[in-house]
Each structure stands twice: as structure tokens, then as C-alpha cells.
Design a protein around this motif. Structure first.
Motif, PDB file in Angstrom:
ATOM      1  N   ALA A  52       0.815  -1.212   0.000  1.00  0.00           N
ATOM      2  CA  ALA A  52       0.000   0.000   0.000  1.00  0.00           C
ATOM      3  C   ALA A  52       0.847   1.259   0.000  1.00  0.00           C
ATOM      4  CB  ALA A  52      -0.911   0.005   1.228  1.00  0.00           C
ATOM      5  N   THR A  53       0.297   2.310  -0.584  1.00  0.00           N
ATOM      6  CA  THR A  53       0.927   3.612  -0.493  1.00  0.00           C
ATOM      7  C   THR A  53      -0.105   4.601   0.025  1.00  0.00           C
ATOM      8  OG1 THR A  53       0.388   3.943  -2.821  1.00  0.00           O
ATOM      9  CG2 THR A  53       2.647   3.353  -2.320  1.00  0.00           C
ATOM     10  N   PHE A  54       0.384   5.662   0.629  1.00  0.00           N
ATOM     11  CA  PHE A  54      -0.479   6.664   1.235  1.00  0.00           C
ATOM     12  C   PHE A  54      -0.112   8.012   0.613  1.00  0.00           C
ATOM     13  CE2 PHE A  54      -1.566   8.865   5.559  1.00  0.00           C
ATOM     14  CZ  PHE A  54      -2.666   9.485   4.965  1.00  0.00           C
ATOM     15  N   LEU A  55      -1.050   8.546  -0.162  1.00  0.00           N
ATOM     16  CA  LEU A  55      -0.801   9.805  -0.863  1.00  0.00           C
ATOM     17  C   LEU A  55      -1.592  10.937  -0.211  1.00  0.00           C
ATOM     18  CD1 LEU A  55      -1.240   8.569  -4.560  1.00  0.00           C
ATOM     19  CD2 LEU A  55       0.897   8.763  -3.247  1.00  0.00           C
ATOM     20  N   TYR A  56      -1.020  12.123  -0.269  1.00  0.00           N
ATOM     21  CA  TYR A  56      -1.761  13.281   0.207  1.00  0.00           C
ATOM     22  C   TYR A  56      -1.587  14.413  -0.803  1.00  0.00           C
ATOM     23  CZ  TYR A  56      -4.323  16.068   3.536  1.00  0.00           C
ATOM     24  OH  TYR A  56      -5.300  16.804   4.133  1.00  0.00           O
ATOM     25  N   GLY A  57      -2.699  14.787  -1.407  1.00  0.00           N
ATOM     26  CA  GLY A  57      -2.631  15.791  -2.459  1.00  0.00           C
ATOM     27  C   GLY A  57      -2.933  17.186  -1.955  1.00  0.00           C
ATOM     28  N   VAL A  58      -2.181  18.118  -2.441  1.00  0.00           N
ATOM     29  CA  VAL A  58      -2.443  19.512  -2.112  1.00  0.00           C
ATOM     30  C   VAL A  58      -3.132  20.141  -3.315  1.00  0.00           C
ATOM     31  CG1 VAL A  58      -1.453  21.691  -1.373  1.00  0.00           C
ATOM     32  CG2 VAL A  58      -0.357  19.532  -0.723  1.00  0.00           C
ATOM     33  N   ASP A  59      -4.372  20.541  -3.139  1.00  0.00           N
ATOM     34  CA  ASP A  59      -5.158  21.070  -4.260  1.00  0.00           C
ATOM     35  C   ASP A  59      -4.805  22.535  -4.519  1.00  0.00           C
ATOM     36  OD1 ASP A  59      -6.443  18.646  -4.578  1.00  0.00           O
ATOM     37  OD2 ASP A  59      -8.059  19.162  -3.202  1.00  0.00           O
ATOM     38  N   ASP A  60      -3.593  22.717  -5.006  1.00  0.00           N
ATOM     39  CA  ASP A  60      -3.090  24.091  -5.124  1.00  0.00           C
ATOM     40  C   ASP A  60      -3.440  24.767  -6.448  1.00  0.00           C
ATOM     41  OD1 ASP A  60      -1.453  22.493  -6.593  1.00  0.00           O
ATOM     42  OD2 ASP A  60       0.415  23.413  -5.941  1.00  0.00           O
ATOM     43  N   MET A  61      -4.291  24.109  -7.246  1.00  0.00           N
ATOM     44  CA  MET A  61      -4.808  24.811  -8.424  1.00  0.00           C
ATOM     45  C   MET A  61      -6.123  25.497  -8.076  1.00  0.00           C
ATOM     46  SD  MET A  61      -3.288  24.962 -11.429  1.00  0.00           S
ATOM     47  CE  MET A  61      -4.141  24.531 -12.974  1.00  0.00           C
ATOM     48  N   ASP A  62      -6.630  25.188  -6.893  1.00  0.00           N
ATOM     49  CA  ASP A  62      -7.878  25.825  -6.453  1.00  0.00           C
ATOM     50  C   ASP A  62      -7.686  27.335  -6.365  1.00  0.00           C
ATOM     51  OD1 ASP A  62      -8.711  23.258  -6.217  1.00  0.00           O
ATOM     52  OD2 ASP A  62      -9.229  23.351  -4.096  1.00  0.00           O
ATOM     53  N   ALA A  63      -8.789  28.033  -6.572  1.00  0.00           N
ATOM     54  CA  ALA A  63      -8.719  29.492  -6.496  1.00  0.00           C
ATOM     55  C   ALA A  63      -8.609  29.965  -5.053  1.00  0.00           C
ATOM     56  CB  ALA A  63      -9.970  30.093  -7.133  1.00  0.00           C
ATOM     57  N   MET A  64      -7.841  30.996  -4.862  1.00  0.00           N
ATOM     58  CA  MET A  64      -7.751  31.642  -3.558  1.00  0.00           C
ATOM     59  C   MET A  64      -9.121  32.250  -3.260  1.00  0.00           C
ATOM     60  SD  MET A  64      -5.275  32.609  -1.325  1.00  0.00           S
ATOM     61  CE  MET A  64      -5.283  33.597   0.156  1.00  0.00           C
ATOM     62  N   ASP A  65      -9.775  31.756  -2.223  1.00  0.00           N
ATOM     63  CA  ASP A  65     -11.103  32.305  -1.945  1.00  0.00           C
ATOM     64  C   ASP A  65     -11.234  32.750  -0.502  1.00  0.00           C
ATOM     65  OD1 ASP A  65     -11.136  29.917  -0.655  1.00  0.00           O
ATOM     66  OD2 ASP A  65     -12.932  29.143  -1.618  1.00  0.00           O
ATOM     67  N   SER A  66     -10.130  32.731   0.232  1.00  0.00           N
ATOM     68  CA  SER A  66     -10.163  33.201   1.609  1.00  0.00           C
ATOM     69  C   SER A  66      -9.119  34.290   1.748  1.00  0.00           C
ATOM     70  CB  SER A  66      -9.842  32.058   2.569  1.00  0.00           C
ATOM     71  OG  SER A  66      -9.369  32.579   3.785  1.00  0.00           O
ATOM     72  N   GLN A  67      -9.572  35.469   2.085  1.00  0.00           N
ATOM     73  CA  GLN A  67      -8.602  36.565   2.107  1.00  0.00           C
ATOM     74  C   GLN A  67      -8.002  36.801   3.485  1.00  0.00           C
ATOM     75  OE1 GLN A  67     -11.024  40.473   2.098  1.00  0.00           O
ATOM     76  NE2 GLN A  67     -11.980  39.174   0.566  1.00  0.00           N
ATOM     77  N   ALA A  68      -8.275  35.860   4.385  1.00  0.00           N
ATOM     78  CA  ALA A  68      -7.825  36.053   5.764  1.00  0.00           C
ATOM     79  C   ALA A  68      -6.324  36.318   5.866  1.00  0.00           C
ATOM     80  CB  ALA A  68      -8.197  34.835   6.603  1.00  0.00           C
ATOM     81  N   LYS A  69      -5.570  35.610   5.004  1.00  0.00           N
ATOM     82  CA  LYS A  69      -4.127  35.701   5.145  1.00  0.00           C
ATOM     83  C   LYS A  69      -3.478  36.653   4.140  1.00  0.00           C
ATOM     84  CE  LYS A  69      -3.675  32.758   8.518  1.00  0.00           C
ATOM     85  NZ  LYS A  69      -3.442  31.344   8.340  1.00  0.00           N
ATOM     86  N   LEU A  70      -4.296  37.442   3.461  1.00  0.00           N
ATOM     87  CA  LEU A  70      -3.746  38.355   2.468  1.00  0.00           C
ATOM     88  C   LEU A  70      -3.743  39.784   3.007  1.00  0.00           C
ATOM     89  CD1 LEU A  70      -5.474  37.176  -0.839  1.00  0.00           C
ATOM     90  CD2 LEU A  70      -3.104  36.833  -0.173  1.00  0.00           C
ATOM     91  N   THR A  71      -2.767  40.522   2.562  1.00  0.00           N
ATOM     92  CA  THR A  71      -2.770  41.949   2.906  1.00  0.00           C
ATOM     93  C   THR A  71      -3.819  42.619   2.023  1.00  0.00           C
ATOM     94  OG1 THR A  71      -1.045  42.315   1.280  1.00  0.00           O
ATOM     95  CG2 THR A  71      -0.349  41.962   3.552  1.00  0.00           C
ATOM     96  N   PRO A  72      -4.380  43.730   2.463  1.00  0.00           N
ATOM     97  CA  PRO A  72      -5.475  44.374   1.730  1.00  0.00           C
ATOM     98  C   PRO A  72      -5.178  44.624   0.255  1.00  0.00           C
ATOM     99  CG  PRO A  72      -5.201  45.408   3.853  1.00  0.00           C
ATOM    100  CD  PRO A  72      -4.077  44.424   3.713  1.00  0.00           C
ATOM    101  N   ASP A  73      -3.979  45.097  -0.073  1.00  0.00           N
ATOM    102  CA  ASP A  73      -3.693  45.381  -1.479  1.00  0.00           C
ATOM    103  C   ASP A  73      -3.548  44.108  -2.302  1.00  0.00           C
ATOM    104  OD1 ASP A  73      -1.390  45.048   0.161  1.00  0.00           O
ATOM    105  OD2 ASP A  73      -0.164  45.567  -1.565  1.00  0.00           O
ATOM    106  N   ALA A  74      -3.270  42.979  -1.627  1.00  0.00           N
ATOM    107  CA  ALA A  74      -3.120  41.715  -2.335  1.00  0.00           C
ATOM    108  C   ALA A  74      -4.474  41.084  -2.641  1.00  0.00           C
ATOM    109  CB  ALA A  74      -2.262  40.756  -1.522  1.00  0.00           C
ATOM    110  N   VAL A  75      -5.477  41.482  -1.895  1.00  0.00           N
ATOM    111  CA  VAL A  75      -6.799  40.877  -2.054  1.00  0.00           C
ATOM    112  C   VAL A  75      -7.305  41.045  -3.480  1.00  0.00           C
ATOM    113  CG1 VAL A  75      -9.234  41.047  -1.424  1.00  0.00           C
ATOM    114  CG2 VAL A  75      -7.487  41.020   0.363  1.00  0.00           C
ATOM    115  N   GLU A  76      -7.303  42.295  -3.976  1.00  0.00           N
ATOM    116  CA  GLU A  76      -7.837  42.558  -5.301  1.00  0.00           C
ATOM    117  C   GLU A  76      -7.043  41.810  -6.383  1.00  0.00           C
ATOM    118  OE1 GLU A  76     -10.588  43.887  -6.118  1.00  0.00           O
ATOM    119  OE2 GLU A  76     -10.201  43.655  -8.252  1.00  0.00           O
TER     120      GLU A  76
END
Length: 530
Positions: A52-76
RNA sequence: GGGCCCGUAGCUCAACGGUAGAGCGGGGGACUCUUAAUCCCUAGGUUCAGGGUUCGAAUCCCUGCGGGCUCACCA
């Protein structure tokens, strides 16, 4: 049989266990359930002798939809862009936001839990062209996809809708584009200013090949495509996805009817609730994974998720009894595994449960089970009494010197108990010497107890006991002198100093305080009218 | 409306086909030294209700009632 072993016993041939997460937002305790569960399945397979193998995928093609960690000018600029193309937060060395997230959040929560899957990045699968066959199939069979959406989920797409999300060549966003007209080579798309509420497209019109990482499949198709590409045979999901007509059903149907591949075995699992409510980052401020990890050592955290069956809800209230009870239950299962007599009913395969809760897959289960573990609540209490030598006390309780392994457990629990006292512990678990004012509970003392306190004040004033031992002896002697049962004597002492009827070893408690304050308080408490 | 889970002693829950248990709380008792420790006694519960399967059901099946979460836009 333990549920993970049952699953393993039913498996035949090589198995690929997969789990994945969209790398946005913070991880709360609840989201660790899937991770631990998949790890247990993986371990169970290995133990059953299955490759068996155990994989963990990071869905990093998903769109950024949470602005919690962005600076205000980066949001737009970045809201709606693929996470793999959003820069990492300031101060991070990571190549992008998704990588930062994995490094900062995933590795720090997975590794301490003994969970080490093979990570992969979905953006790389696309960039390398590995997803292309699935992208083409999805576009060629867009009519089937639309039919599945309608049949399975009653979602109606327009006849021009295509199952593809193009990255806008002008502004780089993926969450804002709408694609049409697949001609076998390219699709037309428009970057819409108001396709979604959380991001604004630039209005660009274009035509582009959807292959080679220039576009991604929508969520349900991407899921099914990963199953096919990676040969996934087992993948569980939360009950929000597992519901009838929900995401999983859609992806299963797409896998069978569009990609013509049998979907992996599902293990639907329930959530972890706090106060009867689903965990969410906004509600569960104090229940972020890293916060809980400070209070719960890895093995107890694994145990929390492994003890109930996947289909059962876990009620987790960090401010209630949950945490101390979890330690106690863990210790009980450990004792049972070590062959000791234990009260109460045991789960069906408690030895397996215990083994899977251990950090390392190769841990010596018998040795771990037999180890001495200090009771959590008791330890938390001792920690609050000044001048107590914890290690010495624990050796006394065990009746033998602690092994290196046991000393490590003690250190781990000591840290947990301290963190617990600082954060979630209820008032009654906290010891507060009422230095400033006489506890009002003193009014409840009877005449005998007040006489005792007065007598003890005099004796202490005369003898000036200097140690915990001396105090403890004096407490008992004076109780005998005034013919007060020792239980009532201790009760009077705790009331006078703590405002409660019980507490830690009184002699050592009093020895840790200013002698003048002690005598003064004893006299004052004795003088309070009932 | 669909799905999943839950409904067992005052509270929190365990047992998941074989005489209903624990922790806590409550009540009673023991102890000149771990007083949130240790030990002893104490809960007489139609396992939500009704049907069914079984030699036997809290445990499996059906129905109903009550509660929780979740899905139905996006991922």
C-alpha cells in the motif's frame, strides 16, 4: 474486528490510499480526523500484509477564496488566482502560498502525529501534462458531465457550459473565467467581473488550449481524474461530501461514466463538533489544530479520532471534561492492553485501537501499554502546588524509578497539563490561593471547625513549622487534640485558603505560603461568625 | 425535502446478538499522613415508542416520535 482492520481484510491487491486538502485557511482539530483516519487505514493495510501507499494531495490549483491571510492590497490582485500562484505571506521562504501552507500547517501537524504520506501538488500534475487525458475526456464528453450534474444533483448547466476552468492569460485568475466552445484543441473563455462574489475578473476574452496546466477541471471532475491517474483504491471523505446527491456521488458517477474507471472505496466519516456545532474557523477560535496540539499529545490526539467508529460524531469541548477524560480513557485502554484488570466495558478490539494510537507504526505495543502514566488531572493539581518535586512524587506512586520512556511521557504530560491549566481548564481544576480576601464560603464552617482553626493558629504561631512534613503532622495532631475528624479539619483549611472543601496536600500547601499570612488567615477564619 | 448520526442510571457515555456497565455527581462509611489519593457500601434503569426476525435484541430489520449535523451555489 477493529474497523480499519475490517477494511484491510476486505482489500485485495495493491492499495493506494489518498486524501487531499485545499490549502487555504487554517486547520482546525476537526480537519485532522480525515488525516488520522486515512493513516490508520494505511497502517491496517500494511499490517495485513497488503502492499500500500499513502498519498496526500495539495489542491493548489484551487482558487484563492479566503482573504484572511492576504494583505489588503493583495486581495484585489490575488483573490480568484490559483493558490500555487499566490505569493507566500511576508516573511516566508516558501515559493508560493500553497507551499507555505503545506510547510507551515501540514508538516507541523502531520509529522508530530507520526503521519508521513507522500505529498503531491496538483498544480504539478497539470503542468506536467498528466491531467491532459482527463481534461480532454471531460471536454469531449461535456454532455455526459452535464447530464450527471442534472441526474445526480439536480443541477442544471447551460448547454454551452464546459467542465473546465481556464487561467486568465491577462490577470492570472482561475475563479473568474467562463469557458465555451471546445473544438478539440482550444476553448474560448471570458474573464468575468462578476461570475463570483469573492473575486473580480478583468473582462479579458481569449482562446487557449486547456492542456498543460493552463486550465483545471472543476472540483468533482478533478477528484475523479486524480483517482484514475493515481490509481486510488481507498479514499474517505467527510459527511458533507458523502451525502446523497452530493459531491462524492457526482464524482463517483463522473469516474464511472466519463472516465470509465471504478471509483475508490469510500469511508464516510462524521465531523468533530464543539458544543454540538460543526467546527469552523470562526466559531472554533480556541480549537485550531495547533492550539489543541499544545494540550493533547499526539497519541491522545490520534486516540481521540480512532476510538469512535468513523460514522460517529465526536463531541469535543476543550473547556469541558473532554480533555482529562481522554487521557483517562487512553490510560484505561493502555492498562487493558497490558493485561491489567480494568473497570468498565472495553471496545471490541481495544489492543488494535491502542496500537494504532501509538505514534510509530513499529512501536513496541506491549512495552508502551505497560508503561506508567500519571493521571492527568492529578498531575495538573500537583503542578499548581509550589515546591512539589513532580518526578519524585511520580516515582513514589509508581513504586519504582521511572524508565526513560516513562520520564518522557511524564514530561509530555506535564507540558500538556500546564497548557491545559493556562487555556481550557475549568475553574474547579484551578487552584487559587485567596490572598486578598477571606472566601465567603468560610461562613459555612461549624463551631468545631472554627475552634480547630483557632487552635491550629496558636500551635503554628508557637511551633513555626517550616516544612510540608512539619505542617502536615501539626494539622493531624491539632485535629486529634480538639477531637475533630481529620476530614473536617482538612475541609476547614481548604475553605479558609481556597474557598472550597478539598484541595492538594494541605501541609505542603501551607508550607509554601508566607507564615505570617497563614497564621493571620487561620485566626481570621476562626473568628468569622456562622 | 434528501443523507448520515444519536436517543441506555441525575449528567457524560460504554457495551453493538448471549444474564445492562463505567466515569462524574449524589448518599453513607474507613483512614495520624497522596484528603480531587486509596478502600468499602449505595443507582434497583419498561436501554424513546410500536411491530418483526431469533432459542435469545439495547445490539439486526421495518414504522413512528424527538434531537443534532449535513447537502441541495462553489470548492
Amino acid at each position: 474486528m477493529y474497523w480499519a482492520d475490517e477494511l484491510a481484510a476486505a482489500a485485495s491487491g495493491r492499495q493506494v490510499v489518498n486524501d487531499s486538502k485545499s490549502p487555504s485557511g487554517t486547520v482546525h482539530v476537526g480537519s485532522l480526523r480525515g488525516v488520522v483516519l486515512h493513516d490508520a487505514i494505511y497502517r491496517a493495510l500494511r499490517q495485513a500484509g497488503v502492499e500500500a501507499t499513502f498519498l496526500y494531495g495539495v489542491d493548489d490549483m484551487d482558487a484563492m477564496d479566503s482573504q484572511a491571510k492576504l494583505t489588503p492590497d493583495a486581495v484585489e490582485k490575488y483573490m480568484g488566482a490559483p493558490l500555487s500562484r499566490v505569493p507566500a505571506p511576508e516573511g516566508s521562504n516558501a515559493a508560493n502560498y500553497a507551499r507555505h501552507f503545506v510547510g507551515e500547517i501540514f508538516f507541523r501537524t502531520f509529522e508530530p502525529l507520526g503521519i508521513t504520506p507522500e505529498f503531491y501538488w496538483v498544480s504539478e500534475l497539470y503542468a506536467a501534462g498528466r491531467m491532459d487525458p482527463y481534461v480532454k475526456l471531460a471536454l469531449d464528453r461535456a454532455d455526459r458531465v452535464r447530464a450527471i450534474y442534472l441526474r445526480v444533483s439536480h443541477v442544471e448547466r447551460t448547454s454551452t457550459w464546459l467542465p473546465i476552468q481556464v487561467i486568465c492569460e491577462q490577470c492570472g485568475k482561475i475563479g473568474t473565467t467562463y469557458a465555451t466552445d471546445w473544438n478539440g484543441v482550444t476553448v474560448a473563455y471570458r474573464c468575468m467581473p462578476d461570475l463570483v462574489s469573492w473575486a473580480h475578473g478583468c473582462g479579458h476574452d481569449g482562446r487557449v488550449s486547456p492542456l498543460g496546466g493552463r486550465a483545471k477541471l472543476p472540483w468533482n471532475l478533478e477528484w475523479a481524474a486524480k483517482w484514475g491517474l493515481l490509481g486510488v483504491t481507498i479514499e474517505g471523505c467527510g459527511k458533507d461530501l458523502a451525502t446523497a446527491g452530493g459531491s462524492r456521488d457526482r464524482s463517483d458517477a463522473i469516474s464511472r461514466e466519463v472516465f470509465e474507471i471504478e471509483p475508490p472505496r469510500n469511508v464516510a466519516y462524521e465531523f468533530l463538533n464543539v458544543g454540538g456545532k460543526k467546527m469552523s474557523t470562526s466559531k472554533g477560535q480556541g480549537a485550531a489544530a495547533h492550539t489543541i496540539a499544545e494540550v493533547l499529545p499526539p497519541e491522545q490526539l490520534r486516540f481521540l479520532f480512532l476510538r469512535p467508529r468513523p460514522s460517529q460524531v465526536i463531541e469535543f469541548d476543550p473547556e469541558g471534561e473532554t480533555i482529562p477524560r481522554l487521557f483517562d480513557e487512553f490510560d484505561r485502554i493502555a492498562a487493558a492492553t497490558a493485561g491489567r484488570e480494568v473497570k468498565g466495558e472495553l471496545p471490541a478490539d481495544y489492543e488494535r485501537l491502542f496500537a494504532y494510537s501509538l505514534l510509530g507504526p513499529a512501536s513496541d505495543v506491549a512495552a508502551a501499554a505497560a508503561a506508567f502514566r500519571p493521571a492527568f488531572a492529578h498531575l495538573a493539581l500537583l503542578l499548581q502546588i509550589p515546591g512539589v518535586d513532580i518526578a519524585e512524587r511520580m516515582e513514589a506512586e509508581k513504586g519504582a524509578p521511572l524508565t526513560a520512556f516513562e520520564a518522557a511521557i511524564l514530561a509530555e504530560r506535564t507540558a500538556s497539563a500546564r497548557a491545559w491549566l493556562d487555556s481550557y481548564a475549568p475553574e474547579r481544576a484551578r487552584l487559587v490561593i485567596r490572598h486578598d480576601a477571606m472566601p465567603e464560603e468560610v461562613a459555612a464552617l461549624d463551631a468545631g471547625q472554627r475552634a480547630y482553626l483557632a487552635a491550629l493558629a496558636s500551635a503554628a504561631g508557637a511551633e513555626k513549622p517550616g516544612s510540608g512534613d512539619a505542617w502536615q503532622g501539626l494539622i493531624f495532631r491539632v485535629a486529634a487534640d480538639v477531637e475533630l475528624p481529620s476530614g473536617r479539619a482538612f475541609g476547614a483549611l481548604y475553605t479558609a485558603f481556597l474557598g472550597r472543601t478539598n484541595g492538594p496536600r494541605a501541609g505542603w500547601l501551607l508550607a509554601s505560603l508566607e507564615p505570617a499570612f497563614v497564621v493571620e488567615r487561620l485566626r481570621a477564619a476562626a473568628a468569622v461568625a456562622a
